[in-house]
Design a protein around this motif. Structure first.
Motif, PDB file in Angstrom:
ATOM      1  N   SER A   1       6.454  15.735   4.478  1.00 11.79           N
ATOM      2  CA  SER A   1       6.642  14.839   3.335  1.00 11.79           C
ATOM      3  C   SER A   1       5.316  14.211   2.901  1.00 11.79           C
ATOM      4  O   SER A   1       4.496  13.815   3.750  1.00 11.79           O
ATOM      5  N   PRO A   2       5.078  14.089   1.570  1.00  8.06           N
ATOM      6  CA  PRO A   2       3.870  13.390   1.109  1.00  8.06           C
ATOM      7  C   PRO A   2       3.934  11.885   1.331  1.00  8.06           C
ATOM      8  O   PRO A   2       2.909  11.205   1.257  1.00  8.06           O
ATOM      9  N   ASN A   3       5.140  11.387   1.647  1.00  4.26           N
ATOM     10  CA  ASN A   3       5.284   9.956   1.939  1.00  4.26           C
ATOM     11  C   ASN A   3       4.691   9.679   3.320  1.00  4.26           C
ATOM     12  O   ASN A   3       5.129  10.230   4.326  1.00  4.26           O
ATOM     13  N   TRP A   4       3.691   8.798   3.390  1.00  2.00           N
ATOM     14  CA  TRP A   4       2.963   8.548   4.642  1.00  2.00           C
ATOM     15  C   TRP A   4       3.889   8.043   5.749  1.00  2.00           C
ATOM     16  O   TRP A   4       3.819   8.517   6.884  1.00  2.00           O
ATOM     17  N   LEU A   5       4.773   7.097   5.424  1.00  2.00           N
ATOM     18  CA  LEU A   5       5.638   6.505   6.433  1.00  2.00           C
ATOM     19  C   LEU A   5       6.616   7.526   6.994  1.00  2.00           C
ATOM     20  O   LEU A   5       6.792   7.631   8.222  1.00  2.00           O
ATOM     21  N   VAL A   6       7.267   8.308   6.123  1.00  2.00           N
ATOM     22  CA  VAL A   6       8.220   9.322   6.573  1.00  2.00           C
ATOM     23  C   VAL A   6       7.521  10.356   7.441  1.00  2.00           C
ATOM     24  O   VAL A   6       8.019  10.755   8.509  1.00  2.00           O
ATOM     25  N   ASN A   7       6.337  10.779   7.009  1.00  2.00           N
ATOM     26  CA  ASN A   7       5.572  11.777   7.756  1.00  2.00           C
ATOM     27  C   ASN A   7       5.222  11.267   9.152  1.00  2.00           C
ATOM     28  O   ASN A   7       5.397  11.970  10.149  1.00  2.00           O
ATOM     29  N   LYS A   8       4.738  10.042   9.252  1.00  2.00           N
ATOM     30  CA  LYS A   8       4.306   9.503  10.547  1.00  2.00           C
ATOM     31  C   LYS A   8       5.496   9.250  11.475  1.00  2.00           C
ATOM     32  O   LYS A   8       5.396   9.453  12.686  1.00  2.00           O
TER      33      LYS A   8
END
Length: 394
Positions: free
Chosen positions: A116-123
């Protein structure tokens, strides 16, 4: 010199023919394996005779004489060891089936979230994967069993969900359905609806291939599933009656119960395997040529449809082979149930039955054969599916 060489190595020599040599080595290998097997069998039989231990599978007809915490079929302590074997097999298949479905769904979600390009979801997805795949599954089973399930409140202080679901340190209690007189027409309507949907989907795809005009298959299918069986409920009544668990004395009565061992084992195996499946999904998606997604964007497809119609179908050809290995690992890891006393094949049959009967060779042979059969069945199905979705060159 040529005459001498030909004399020492005649043209028709056996050892100069690769095919003949291959057959000779294979025959010798088979003879060696058979000889080793016969030696082991004869040695085992001799040692059993010296110790007065009977061999054979007649013990399966003897009465077990012990209770089982969870059984999907009717069971009493007077039933045979053969029925205990069936119960252990069904309990193993239950955990493996629930675990495979749950791990697949969770793994695909996490694998997509990992990109995901969303930082929070990715992490968050990365932390989940790196945490759970690096902790041994047995420790995770212990955590969910001892630190979570056994730490739940007693039945009288159960956690309640909608006055129908109750969870405590003795398990999760669910409503149980029973068929009414209206169940038969409902089932017939449901089967006919599913058949109609299958034909409609084929027609819709053929229509799209021919004319390029899409048909709302999903919405139409959902409408058919709601309307047609729903009419039978209006005409004949509810096809199922539900028995709600009720607290009577010190425990709940009625309904279905998932014992703590089953919940802990299923959660641990699902969460553990999902971490590996997520990485398989991530690598499979990244293996799809970036030009495919660029071409889909140029056609104006939204991100959701690009993922569902372009990326996922192509990535499955990369995902399926390693995914098969994870399914096999999950089925075999279910044998860790012995650590918390869940009555699966290993704990119930290779544990309790072996200790009571002393038929170690027979019991272990049956248990090994069951896991071999489960693994081969999973492999055959996944290989069939892999061939079905494989690219066919024209």
């Amino acid at each position: 010199m040529q005459t001498s060489a030909n004399a020492s190595h005649p043209k028709g020599s056996v050892w100069t023919d690769p095919k003949v040599r291959a057959w000779i080595f294979q025959i010798l290998a088979v003879i060696a394996v058979v000889a080793l097997g016969w030696f082991l069998f004869d040695n085992t039989q001799t040692n059993l005779d010296k110790r007065g231990i009977t061999s054979g599978f007649s013990f399966l007809n003897n009465s077990a004489g012990f209770g089982i915490a969870q059984h999907l079929i009717e069971y009493t302590e007077s039933d045979s060891y053969g029925r205990v074997f069936v119960i252990g097999l069904l309990n193993t298949l239950l955990v493996s089936g629930i675990g495979i479905v749950g791990a697949t769904l969770l793994g695909f979600i996490l694998g997509i979230a990992r990109l995901s390009p969303n930082w929070l979801v990715n992490k968050l997805a990365t932390i989940y994967i790196e945490t759970f795949r690096n902790i041994p599954p047995l420790l995770q089973i212990f955590f969910w069993y001892f630190a979570v399930m056994l730490a739940m409140p007693s039945p009288k202080q159960s956690l309640e969900f909608g006055s129908m679901f109750f969870i405590n340190n003795r398990g999760l209690y669910l409503p149980s359905p029973s068929a009414t007189d209206a169940f038969t027409p409902f089932l017939i309507a449901l089967v006919l609806t599913i058949v109609a949907i299958v034909f409609m989907v084929r027609w819709g795809r053929a229509r799209f291939e021919k004319t390029g005009q899409p048909f709302p298959l999903l919405l139409t299918s959902l409408a058919m599933l709601l309307v047609i069986p729903g009419l039978t409920i209006v005409l004949w009544g509810n096809p199922l009656s539900w028995q709600i668990p009720e607290l009577k004395g010190f425990n709940f009565r009625g309904g279905w119960v998932m014992i703590p061992e089953l919940i802990a084992l299923t959660l641990a195996l699902t969460i553990y395997t999902a971490a590996f499946i997520a990485e398989i999904v991530r690598s499979g998606i990244q293996a799809v040529n970036h030009g495919q997604t660029e071409a889909a964007r140029s056609l104006g497809l939204p991100a959701g449809k690009i993922l569902r119609l372009v990326v996922i179908p192509q990535s499955l050809r990369v995902i399926i082979p390693p995914l098969t290995s994870q399914y096999l690992n999950l089925a075999k890891n279910s044998s860790l149930a012995a650590g918390i006393g869940y009555p699966d094949m290993v704990s119930l049959f290779a544990g309790t039955v072996l200790n009571q009967t002393g038929q170690a060779i027979e019991v272990i042979a049956i248990t090994m054969s069951v896991y071999l059969a489960i693994s081969i069945s999973i492999s055959l199905f996944m290989n069939w599916y892999n061939k079905r979705i494989a690219l066919i060159e024209r």
